[in-house]
Design a protein around this motif. Sequence first.
Motif, mmCIF file in Angstrom:
data_model
loop_
_atom_site.group_PDB
_atom_site.id
_atom_site.type_symbol
_atom_site.label_atom_id
_atom_site.label_comp_id
_atom_site.label_asym_id
_atom_site.label_seq_id
_atom_site.Cartn_x
_atom_site.Cartn_y
_atom_site.Cartn_z
ATOM 1 N N PHE A 43 16.829 50.113 58.699
ATOM 2 C CA PHE A 43 17.907 51.088 58.551
ATOM 3 C C PHE A 43 18.619 50.907 57.213
ATOM 4 C CE2 PHE A 43 22.428 52.164 59.035
ATOM 5 C CZ PHE A 43 22.326 53.511 59.341
ATOM 6 N N LEU A 44 18.870 49.653 56.850
ATOM 7 C CA LEU A 44 19.526 49.375 55.571
ATOM 8 C C LEU A 44 18.680 49.887 54.405
ATOM 9 C CD1 LEU A 44 21.695 48.010 53.813
ATOM 10 C CD2 LEU A 44 20.409 45.874 54.049
ATOM 11 N N LEU A 45 17.374 49.635 54.452
ATOM 12 C CA LEU A 45 16.497 50.081 53.376
ATOM 13 C C LEU A 45 16.377 51.606 53.363
ATOM 14 C CD1 LEU A 45 13.635 47.413 53.641
ATOM 15 C CD2 LEU A 45 15.539 47.477 52.023
ATOM 16 N N THR A 46 16.296 52.209 54.556
ATOM 17 C CA THR A 46 16.215 53.664 54.630
ATOM 18 C C THR A 46 17.485 54.319 54.098
ATOM 19 O OG1 THR A 46 14.780 53.495 56.576
ATOM 20 C CG2 THR A 46 15.814 55.627 56.165
ATOM 21 N N ALA A 47 18.644 53.745 54.465
ATOM 22 C CA ALA A 47 19.920 54.267 53.958
ATOM 23 C C ALA A 47 20.005 54.130 52.445
ATOM 24 C CB ALA A 47 21.078 53.528 54.622
ATOM 25 N N SER A 48 19.455 53.040 51.926
ATOM 26 C CA SER A 48 19.462 52.829 50.470
ATOM 27 C C SER A 48 18.591 53.855 49.769
ATOM 28 C CB SER A 48 18.992 51.408 50.148
ATOM 29 O OG SER A 48 19.860 50.445 50.712
ATOM 30 N N VAL A 49 17.428 54.161 50.374
ATOM 31 C CA VAL A 49 16.563 55.198 49.812
ATOM 32 C C VAL A 49 17.290 56.543 49.850
ATOM 33 C CG1 VAL A 49 14.420 56.490 50.139
ATOM 34 C CG2 VAL A 49 14.418 54.012 50.395
ATOM 35 N N GLY A 50 17.999 56.811 50.968
ATOM 36 C CA GLY A 50 18.774 58.044 51.064
ATOM 37 C C GLY A 50 19.846 58.127 49.994
ATOM 38 N N GLU A 51 20.505 57.001 49.742
ATOM 39 C CA GLU A 51 21.523 56.991 48.688
ATOM 40 C C GLU A 51 20.898 57.246 47.315
ATOM 41 O OE1 GLU A 51 24.652 53.920 46.562
ATOM 42 O OE2 GLU A 51 24.075 53.561 48.639
ATOM 43 N N MET A 52 19.692 56.694 47.083
ATOM 44 C CA MET A 52 19.000 56.932 45.810
ATOM 45 C C MET A 52 18.726 58.419 45.614
ATOM 46 S SD MET A 52 16.310 53.737 45.951
ATOM 47 C CE MET A 52 15.164 54.604 44.895
ATOM 48 N N PHE A 99 30.579 55.593 56.182
ATOM 49 C CA PHE A 99 29.910 56.326 57.256
ATOM 50 C C PHE A 99 28.774 55.497 57.857
ATOM 51 C CE2 PHE A 99 26.425 59.051 58.683
ATOM 52 C CZ PHE A 99 27.070 59.809 59.651
ATOM 53 N N LEU A 100 28.003 54.825 57.020
ATOM 54 C CA LEU A 100 26.902 53.993 57.512
ATOM 55 C C LEU A 100 27.427 52.853 58.382
ATOM 56 C CD1 LEU A 100 24.545 53.681 54.401
ATOM 57 C CD2 LEU A 100 24.242 55.107 56.431
ATOM 58 N N LEU A 101 28.495 52.202 57.926
ATOM 59 C CA LEU A 101 29.081 51.121 58.716
ATOM 60 C C LEU A 101 29.599 51.657 60.049
ATOM 61 C CD1 LEU A 101 29.964 48.192 59.026
ATOM 62 C CD2 LEU A 101 32.084 48.767 57.824
ATOM 63 N N SER A 106 34.794 54.179 65.965
ATOM 64 C CA SER A 106 33.894 53.446 65.065
ATOM 65 C C SER A 106 34.169 53.781 63.604
ATOM 66 C CB SER A 106 32.438 53.775 65.406
ATOM 67 O OG SER A 106 32.150 53.486 66.750
ATOM 68 N N LEU A 107 34.328 55.073 63.335
ATOM 69 C CA LEU A 107 34.592 55.503 61.958
ATOM 70 C C LEU A 107 35.962 55.007 61.497
ATOM 71 C CD1 LEU A 107 32.983 57.094 59.885
ATOM 72 C CD2 LEU A 107 34.229 59.144 60.563
ATOM 73 N N SER A 108 36.936 54.984 62.401
ATOM 74 C CA SER A 108 38.265 54.485 62.050
ATOM 75 C C SER A 108 38.213 53.004 61.701
ATOM 76 C CB SER A 108 39.229 54.705 63.226
ATOM 77 O OG SER A 108 39.365 56.075 63.518
ATOM 78 N N ILE A 109 37.428 52.235 62.449
ATOM 79 C CA ILE A 109 37.282 50.805 62.166
ATOM 80 C C ILE A 109 36.651 50.599 60.789
ATOM 81 C CG2 ILE A 109 36.015 48.717 62.837
ATOM 82 C CD1 ILE A 109 36.372 49.623 65.740
ATOM 83 N N ALA A 110 35.633 51.412 60.475
ATOM 84 C CA ALA A 110 34.982 51.307 59.169
ATOM 85 C C ALA A 110 35.957 51.622 58.032
ATOM 86 C CB ALA A 110 33.774 52.248 59.111
ATOM 87 N N VAL A 111 36.796 52.636 58.229
ATOM 88 C CA VAL A 111 37.790 53.007 57.207
ATOM 89 C C VAL A 111 38.816 51.883 57.034
ATOM 90 C CG1 VAL A 111 39.658 54.601 56.639
ATOM 91 C CG2 VAL A 111 37.500 55.484 57.534
ATOM 92 N N ILE A 112 39.310 51.344 58.161
ATOM 93 C CA ILE A 112 40.292 50.250 58.101
ATOM 94 C C ILE A 112 39.694 49.040 57.413
ATOM 95 C CG2 ILE A 112 41.635 48.620 59.493
ATOM 96 C CD1 ILE A 112 41.917 50.861 61.581
ATOM 97 N N TRP A 113 38.444 48.736 57.744
ATOM 98 C CA TRP A 113 37.750 47.595 57.127
ATOM 99 C C TRP A 113 37.647 47.784 55.612
ATOM 100 C CZ3 TRP A 113 36.279 42.818 57.169
ATOM 101 C CH2 TRP A 113 35.194 42.387 56.417
#
Length: 264
Positions: free
Chosen positions: A141-150, A176-178, A203-210
């Motif tokens: 998932f991390l690698l796929t997300a990185s390819v998506g970001e590229m 968003f990924l987190l 979940s999204l709120s936790i990611a934003v706070i983090w």
Amino acid sequence: MKKKNGSTRILKVYIMRHGPLLAKGIAYSLLMGCMPFLFLSFSLASLLYQALPDLHNTVHMQIAELLPAQTGDFIINTIDSAARGWASVGALGIAILLFVAKGIYESMESGISAIMGISKQRIIWRNQLYAILFTLIGILFLLTASVGEMLITAKLKRYPIPPVAYTLMIKAFSVFLLGFVIFTMYLIAGSGRIDLLYTFCVSLSIAVIWKLIGVAGQFVIIQSGRRAVIYGILASTVLFLFWLKVFAHLVLLGGVLISRKFDG
């Protein structure tokens, strides 16, 4: 007053279900499992270097966005340097690293289930298999997300976007990924008993706070001068463990909120 009473009840449930103790366990498991997880991720990115030359740097940037500034960079660079010699580790070494990395999933899933008050019948061999499977899925998932970001980055460069807006878009993508990863953990731990929309918002709120805590931490580190350089890896490891513990508290508190929703 009602809002205050609600917050007090949440804290009482959090303490009653041993939230602080669970947060410590998750933080230490994340610290131990994060190192081999990142090592395996960087190793696979290096393996795919010829096909995707920018993948390695994108993975580096994606992880750096989720970790505290400077401290995260120091740890990532250390692991990245070691991962360049992944071929010398061997199949047994890779298996051992994967076995240790699965502790991330195990600690998160069991901790969230406990804080939600959900008891599960656990079969050891099946849990181990699931943990390894989800760890491999996490790396992919991390690698796929990185390819998506590229791909997104390549398209954005065609338009005259201000650097500030571009930076904010990249940070929003990482948040968003987190949030999606946290949402997935709640979904697995909740065994289908959760409200999907409410859980995703939490979940999204936790990611934003983090992320905001990370920005505040970056300011503190900058103001403290070169302390991380003076104390070296010891200070970096302690700071990293502190950030992981804060993250664990946030995720577990989110679990309490979600459990209150389906408990009525």
